[in-house]
Motif scaffolding. Sequence first.
Motif, PDB file in Angstrom:
ATOM      1  N   ALA A  88       0.817  -1.216   0.000  1.00  0.00           N
ATOM      2  CA  ALA A  88       0.000   0.000   0.000  1.00  0.00           C
ATOM      3  C   ALA A  88       0.851   1.267   0.000  1.00  0.00           C
ATOM      4  N   LYS A  89       0.489   2.196  -0.867  1.00  0.00           N
ATOM      5  CA  LYS A  89       1.110   3.516  -0.894  1.00  0.00           C
ATOM      6  C   LYS A  89       0.001   4.536  -0.638  1.00  0.00           C
ATOM      7  N   ILE A  90       0.152   5.272   0.476  1.00  0.00           N
ATOM      8  CA  ILE A  90      -0.881   6.223   0.899  1.00  0.00           C
ATOM      9  C   ILE A  90      -0.335   7.641   0.801  1.00  0.00           C
ATOM     10  N   THR A  91      -1.033   8.492   0.083  1.00  0.00           N
ATOM     11  CA  THR A  91      -0.589   9.878  -0.096  1.00  0.00           C
ATOM     12  C   THR A  91      -1.726  10.852   0.205  1.00  0.00           C
ATOM     13  N   GLY A  92      -1.355  12.081   0.545  1.00  0.00           N
ATOM     14  CA  GLY A  92      -2.348  13.132   0.758  1.00  0.00           C
ATOM     15  C   GLY A  92      -2.603  13.475   2.205  1.00  0.00           C
ATOM     16  N   SER A  93      -1.972  12.749   3.144  1.00  0.00           N
ATOM     17  CA  SER A  93      -2.181  12.993   4.570  1.00  0.00           C
ATOM     18  C   SER A  93      -0.838  13.241   5.250  1.00  0.00           C
ATOM     19  N   LYS A  94      -0.667  14.415   5.848  1.00  0.00           N
ATOM     20  CA  LYS A  94       0.567  14.725   6.561  1.00  0.00           C
ATOM     21  C   LYS A  94       0.718  13.845   7.790  1.00  0.00           C
ATOM     22  N   ASN A  95      -0.400  13.581   8.487  1.00  0.00           N
ATOM     23  CA  ASN A  95      -0.340  12.706   9.653  1.00  0.00           C
ATOM     24  C   ASN A  95       0.086  11.294   9.265  1.00  0.00           C
ATOM     25  N   GLN A  96      -0.374  10.805   8.113  1.00  0.00           N
ATOM     26  CA  GLN A  96       0.037   9.491   7.619  1.00  0.00           C
ATOM     27  C   GLN A  96       1.528   9.488   7.317  1.00  0.00           C
ATOM     28  N   GLU A  97       1.995  10.556   6.697  1.00  0.00           N
ATOM     29  CA  GLU A  97       3.422  10.681   6.362  1.00  0.00           C
ATOM     30  C   GLU A  97       4.283  10.615   7.629  1.00  0.00           C
ATOM     31  N   LEU A  98       3.859  11.337   8.662  1.00  0.00           N
ATOM     32  CA  LEU A  98       4.592  11.339   9.929  1.00  0.00           C
ATOM     33  C   LEU A  98       4.512   9.980  10.615  1.00  0.00           C
ATOM     34  N   TYR A  99       3.346   9.344  10.547  1.00  0.00           N
ATOM     35  CA  TYR A  99       3.180   8.033  11.177  1.00  0.00           C
ATOM     36  C   TYR A  99       4.088   6.993  10.515  1.00  0.00           C
ATOM     37  N   GLU A 100       4.209   7.042   9.206  1.00  0.00           N
ATOM     38  CA  GLU A 100       5.094   6.123   8.488  1.00  0.00           C
ATOM     39  C   GLU A 100       6.550   6.377   8.873  1.00  0.00           C
TER      40      GLU A 100
ATOM     41  N   ILE B  41       6.489  14.807  20.955  1.00  0.00           N
ATOM     42  CA  ILE B  41       6.748  16.195  21.356  1.00  0.00           C
ATOM     43  C   ILE B  41       7.215  17.023  20.163  1.00  0.00           C
ATOM     44  N   ASN B  42       8.081  16.443  19.335  1.00  0.00           N
ATOM     45  CA  ASN B  42       8.601  17.166  18.165  1.00  0.00           C
ATOM     46  C   ASN B  42       7.536  17.403  17.100  1.00  0.00           C
ATOM     47  N   ASN B  43       6.452  16.628  17.157  1.00  0.00           N
ATOM     48  CA  ASN B  43       5.351  16.798  16.195  1.00  0.00           C
ATOM     49  C   ASN B  43       4.063  17.173  16.908  1.00  0.00           C
ATOM     50  N   LYS B  44       4.195  18.014  17.914  1.00  0.00           N
ATOM     51  CA  LYS B  44       3.065  18.435  18.754  1.00  0.00           C
ATOM     52  C   LYS B  44       1.984  19.190  17.996  1.00  0.00           C
ATOM     53  N   ASP B  45       2.300  19.658  16.788  1.00  0.00           N
ATOM     54  CA  ASP B  45       1.324  20.399  15.994  1.00  0.00           C
ATOM     55  C   ASP B  45       0.553  19.510  15.019  1.00  0.00           C
ATOM     56  N   HIS B  46       0.692  18.191  15.195  1.00  0.00           N
ATOM     57  CA  HIS B  46      -0.059  17.244  14.367  1.00  0.00           C
ATOM     58  C   HIS B  46      -0.739  16.203  15.250  1.00  0.00           C
ATOM     59  N   GLU B  47      -1.874  15.734  14.785  1.00  0.00           N
ATOM     60  CA  GLU B  47      -2.694  14.809  15.581  1.00  0.00           C
ATOM     61  C   GLU B  47      -2.032  13.452  15.796  1.00  0.00           C
ATOM     62  N   VAL B  48      -1.005  13.158  15.014  1.00  0.00           N
ATOM     63  CA  VAL B  48      -0.274  11.910  15.202  1.00  0.00           C
ATOM     64  C   VAL B  48       0.394  11.863  16.570  1.00  0.00           C
TER      65      VAL B  48
ATOM     66  N   VAL C 213      -4.441  20.864  18.045  1.00  0.00           N
ATOM     67  CA  VAL C 213      -4.303  19.431  18.277  1.00  0.00           C
ATOM     68  C   VAL C 213      -4.991  19.020  19.577  1.00  0.00           C
ATOM     69  N   ALA C 214      -4.908  19.868  20.580  1.00  0.00           N
ATOM     70  CA  ALA C 214      -5.541  19.577  21.874  1.00  0.00           C
ATOM     71  C   ALA C 214      -7.053  19.429  21.732  1.00  0.00           C
ATOM     72  N   GLN C 215      -7.644  20.104  20.745  1.00  0.00           N
ATOM     73  CA  GLN C 215      -9.085  20.041  20.529  1.00  0.00           C
ATOM     74  C   GLN C 215      -9.490  18.957  19.532  1.00  0.00           C
ATOM     75  N   SER C 216      -8.519  18.206  19.045  1.00  0.00           N
ATOM     76  CA  SER C 216      -8.815  17.133  18.096  1.00  0.00           C
ATOM     77  C   SER C 216      -9.319  15.889  18.830  1.00  0.00           C
ATOM     78  N   LEU C 217      -9.738  14.896  18.083  1.00  0.00           N
ATOM     79  CA  LEU C 217     -10.244  13.647  18.654  1.00  0.00           C
ATOM     80  C   LEU C 217      -9.243  13.025  19.619  1.00  0.00           C
ATOM     81  N   TYR C 218      -8.020  12.808  19.143  1.00  0.00           N
ATOM     82  CA  TYR C 218      -7.019  12.159  19.988  1.00  0.00           C
ATOM     83  C   TYR C 218      -6.438  13.108  21.027  1.00  0.00           C
ATOM     84  N   GLY C 219      -6.449  14.400  20.733  1.00  0.00           N
ATOM     85  CA  GLY C 219      -5.991  15.370  21.721  1.00  0.00           C
ATOM     86  C   GLY C 219      -6.883  15.358  22.950  1.00  0.00           C
TER      87      GLY C 219
END
Length: 255
Positions: A115-127, A182-189, A217-223
Amino acid sequence: MKKTLIAFVTLAVLASCSKKETAADNLHITGNIKGLKTGTLYIQRIVDTSLVAIDSIKIDGNSAFERDIKLESPEMLYLYLDRGVTNSLDNNILFFAEPGNINIDTNLDNFIAGAKITGSKNQELYEEYQKINSRFRDENLSMVEAKFKALKRKDQKALDSLDAKQQSNIKRKYLYATNFAINNKDHEVAPYIALAEIYDINLKFLDTIQKSMTPKVAQSLYGKKLTKYVADIKKEEQKAPAAAKAETATTEAQK
């Protein structure tokens, strides 16, 4: 402190419980599964520790697909392939969905690995996170194998050494996850990793991740889940000393 439930069940899935009218769909998913002639795709999310389908796509001759979904907040979703008569464990792709356009291309023979998933910054960071995290898993598996061999030959010295190495590997894995969040605190990942990967780490690390999140991020689902999870742990730890004092007082009174 015992944690009998995983961190994801500290809140009900917010996106599934709102009764208010929703706006237009804001997630456009496209993709292609090379080699797939017929089957059904299910887009799933976790609700109360179970995977629940939120949409389905019939594949009949054309292996390309697309769907529009309403997404309240960036969220880890699953693309499940029902192969029909074929029984396979390789049938559920994990992807970090976020508003916008996401494309998932894969093939029938290697549905997950290919699988190659594109279009999501959170996915990119998770990978990116998983590339390093997989090294810790591989190291641990190697040590488990080595421990099994040492156990068979009754080599206690080797077992003690491997135990120490395993503990060190776990510490490095947890510190890496903490620093990455901590380094990616501005993303929901960031809160997702805290809840999915290191929910049983020392509270001070979870607290640091929680406090480092940006307001968005604090107001997001996972936040919100992470904030509640940390608050619940603090409450439990505050109850523990009080319970211990009460038990001591009871013991003294019975003497």
